[in-house]
Write a protein that holds these residues in place. Sequence first.
Motif, PDB file in Angstrom:
ATOM      1  N   ILE A   1       0.838  -1.204   0.000  1.00 40.40           N
ATOM      2  CA  ILE A   1       0.000   0.000   0.000  1.00 40.40           C
ATOM      3  C   ILE A   1       0.870   1.251   0.000  1.00 40.40           C
ATOM      4  O   ILE A   1       0.621   2.208  -0.753  1.00 40.40           O
ATOM      5  CB  ILE A   1      -0.965  -0.004   1.202  1.00 40.40           C
ATOM      6  N   GLU A   2       1.929   1.242   0.830  1.00 42.07           N
ATOM      7  CA  GLU A   2       2.827   2.391   0.865  1.00 42.07           C
ATOM      8  C   GLU A   2       3.594   2.535  -0.446  1.00 42.07           C
ATOM      9  O   GLU A   2       3.861   3.654  -0.902  1.00 42.07           O
ATOM     10  CB  GLU A   2       3.800   2.268   2.037  1.00 42.07           C
ATOM     11  N   ALA A   3       3.931   1.407  -1.073  1.00 38.32           N
ATOM     12  CA  ALA A   3       4.631   1.463  -2.364  1.00 38.32           C
ATOM     13  C   ALA A   3       3.735   2.066  -3.445  1.00 38.32           C
ATOM     14  O   ALA A   3       4.194   2.872  -4.268  1.00 38.32           O
ATOM     15  CB  ALA A   3       5.087   0.065  -2.768  1.00 38.32           C
ATOM     16  N   VAL A   4       2.457   1.689  -3.457  1.00 40.73           N
ATOM     17  CA  VAL A   4       1.516   2.248  -4.432  1.00 40.73           C
ATOM     18  C   VAL A   4       1.373   3.752  -4.216  1.00 40.73           C
ATOM     19  O   VAL A   4       1.383   4.538  -5.170  1.00 40.73           O
ATOM     20  CB  VAL A   4       0.141   1.550  -4.326  1.00 40.73           C
ATOM     21  N   ARG A   5       1.281   4.152  -2.956  1.00 43.38           N
ATOM     22  CA  ARG A   5       1.157   5.584  -2.653  1.00 43.38           C
ATOM     23  C   ARG A   5       2.401   6.337  -3.129  1.00 43.38           C
ATOM     24  O   ARG A   5       2.291   7.404  -3.764  1.00 43.38           O
ATOM     25  CB  ARG A   5       0.952   5.774  -1.150  1.00 43.38           C
ATOM     26  N   ALA A   6       3.571   5.793  -2.843  1.00 40.13           N
ATOM     27  CA  ALA A   6       4.815   6.455  -3.243  1.00 40.13           C
ATOM     28  C   ALA A   6       4.961   6.494  -4.757  1.00 40.13           C
ATOM     29  O   ALA A   6       5.381   7.506  -5.332  1.00 40.13           O
ATOM     30  CB  ALA A   6       6.005   5.739  -2.605  1.00 40.13           C
ATOM     31  N   ALA A   7       4.610   5.390  -5.419  1.00 40.50           N
ATOM     32  CA  ALA A   7       4.736   5.329  -6.880  1.00 40.50           C
ATOM     33  C   ALA A   7       3.857   6.371  -7.551  1.00 40.50           C
ATOM     34  O   ALA A   7       4.229   6.960  -8.575  1.00 40.50           O
ATOM     35  CB  ALA A   7       4.384   3.934  -7.381  1.00 40.50           C
ATOM     36  N   GLY A   8       2.697   6.625  -6.982  1.00 45.77           N
ATOM     37  CA  GLY A   8       1.778   7.606  -7.548  1.00 45.77           C
ATOM     38  C   GLY A   8       2.258   9.033  -7.423  1.00 45.77           C
ATOM     39  O   GLY A   8       1.685   9.943  -8.044  1.00 45.77           O
ATOM     40  N   HIS A   9       3.308   9.210  -6.624  1.00 47.21           N
ATOM     41  CA  HIS A   9       3.895  10.542  -6.476  1.00 47.21           C
ATOM     42  C   HIS A   9       5.347  10.561  -6.959  1.00 47.21           C
ATOM     43  O   HIS A   9       6.112  11.468  -6.601  1.00 47.21           O
ATOM     44  CB  HIS A   9       3.798  10.988  -5.017  1.00 47.21           C
ATOM     45  N   GLY A  10       5.712   9.548  -7.743  1.00 49.53           N
ATOM     46  CA  GLY A  10       7.044   9.500  -8.338  1.00 49.53           C
ATOM     47  C   GLY A  10       8.163   9.281  -7.355  1.00 49.53           C
ATOM     48  O   GLY A  10       9.307   9.677  -7.611  1.00 49.53           O
ATOM     49  N   LYS A  11       7.878   8.630  -6.240  1.00 49.22           N
ATOM     50  CA  LYS A  11       8.877   8.494  -5.172  1.00 49.22           C
ATOM     51  C   LYS A  11       9.344   7.052  -4.957  1.00 49.22           C
ATOM     52  O   LYS A  11       9.881   6.734  -3.895  1.00 49.22           O
ATOM     53  CB  LYS A  11       8.298   9.054  -3.874  1.00 49.22           C
ATOM     54  N   LEU A  12       9.139   6.190  -5.938  1.00 47.35           N
ATOM     55  CA  LEU A  12       9.558   4.796  -5.799  1.00 47.35           C
ATOM     56  C   LEU A  12      10.674   4.517  -6.801  1.00 47.35           C
ATOM     57  O   LEU A  12      10.584   4.922  -7.964  1.00 47.35           O
ATOM     58  CB  LEU A  12       8.378   3.856  -6.045  1.00 47.35           C
ATOM     59  N   SER A  13      11.717   3.856  -6.341  1.00 49.49           N
ATOM     60  CA  SER A  13      12.865   3.577  -7.209  1.00 49.49           C
ATOM     61  C   SER A  13      12.492   2.556  -8.277  1.00 49.49           C
ATOM     62  O   SER A  13      11.523   1.800  -8.122  1.00 49.49           O
ATOM     63  CB  SER A  13      14.022   3.024  -6.379  1.00 49.49           C
ATOM     64  N   PRO A  14      13.259   2.511  -9.382  1.00 41.04           N
ATOM     65  CA  PRO A  14      12.979   1.504 -10.421  1.00 41.04           C
ATOM     66  C   PRO A  14      12.987   0.078  -9.877  1.00 41.04           C
ATOM     67  O   PRO A  14      12.186  -0.755 -10.303  1.00 41.04           O
ATOM     68  CB  PRO A  14      14.098   1.733 -11.429  1.00 41.04           C
TER      69      PRO A  14
END
Length: 381
Positions: free
Chosen positions: A65-78
């Motif tokens: 859930i936290e990864a999805v939230r971060a990805a939606g704001h461009g904050k997840l590494s490749p």
Amino acid sequence: MKPLYVYNDELLKYRFNDTHPFNQMRLKLTTDLLTDAGFLNDEDVIKPRMATDEELALVHTADYIEAVRAAGHGKLSPEELAKYGLDSEDTPSFENMHEKCAALVGATLTAVDLVMTGQTDKALSLAGGLHHGFSGKASGFCVYNDTAIACEYIAKKYGKKVLYIDTDAHHGDGVQWTFYNRKDVITYSIHETGRYLFPGTGSATERGTEEGFGYTVNLPIDAFTEDASFLEVFKESLERVVQTYEPDVILSQNGVDAHFRDPMTHLSLTSKSYEEIPRFVRDMADKYTGGKWIAVGGGGYNIWQVVPRMWSQIWLAMKNIDVPSGRLPEVFIEKYETKCEVDFPVLWEDTLEDFTDIPRRVEISEKNKTTLDRVLMYLEQ
């Protein structure tokens, strides 16, 4: 009680990119068709709520859930995007992904609460039906698995036994594996065999484990299956499942990608099947679950020629309205015909000038009957 329709325009924002085949414009097209035809009005429509993190966590892990939230704001590494399935061609990340996905889950849970609290006995939320999502990974156009969350929500909050019915051309794998060792949620999926189609699972021998053995039911049908064979397998097996397991409530996923005009599958259903499928589910609910039926959408990638007309039949079934025939509403045709880049359908029923005759019809039907007999034998054990 009159059925209720869960919708607002916020649900249209679930969008990967402009070229992705999953296009929620189909939801607006369906809603407009029903409204323009006089079958849906403002008093039928309920605005959805947003799902909470706690509700998402009924199925999904906290780190996902936290990864999805971060990805939606461009904050997840490749590397993390790859780990969580959020960088694939099927399921890439997009802006404000968590919020937009939680809205779809919230819409499905709104429909659940309407039925389970007695405000209605039938509710429809076409935005949902994302049955491929896993607890910690996105898959097959699906980020959060609203259908699995809804089943768990019913089981935990209301203490009721759920029958999950999945008629999407693709096997409902994410829901199946969530409840594979459970007996309070029965999963039923009729789908194109995984020999030819994603996700490759859903064989008749996948029946559950531990106390859930027998509570998973799969009907894999052959490519190019047509209406008569599909409906025979579906109706005979589904009523037997309902009689065997005696659910308290039905939740159905209504993908319409088994239609012969869908570009992503190999089945050959027409409007006849999509007129009968929801009416049969309604009859099962009325006969066995006190009328309690929650329905969601699912697959469907020909958004002009297929989805609006086929999805409309779910609402019409809930309303006990006979199958309409003849021309669609003129206001609907005028609104959308010029925007459509393919031949725009103007009738409720399919015209079949582009239907390809199936040379293996008898062989396909016989194979499907063998599968049906095998599953019916399992249900007797």
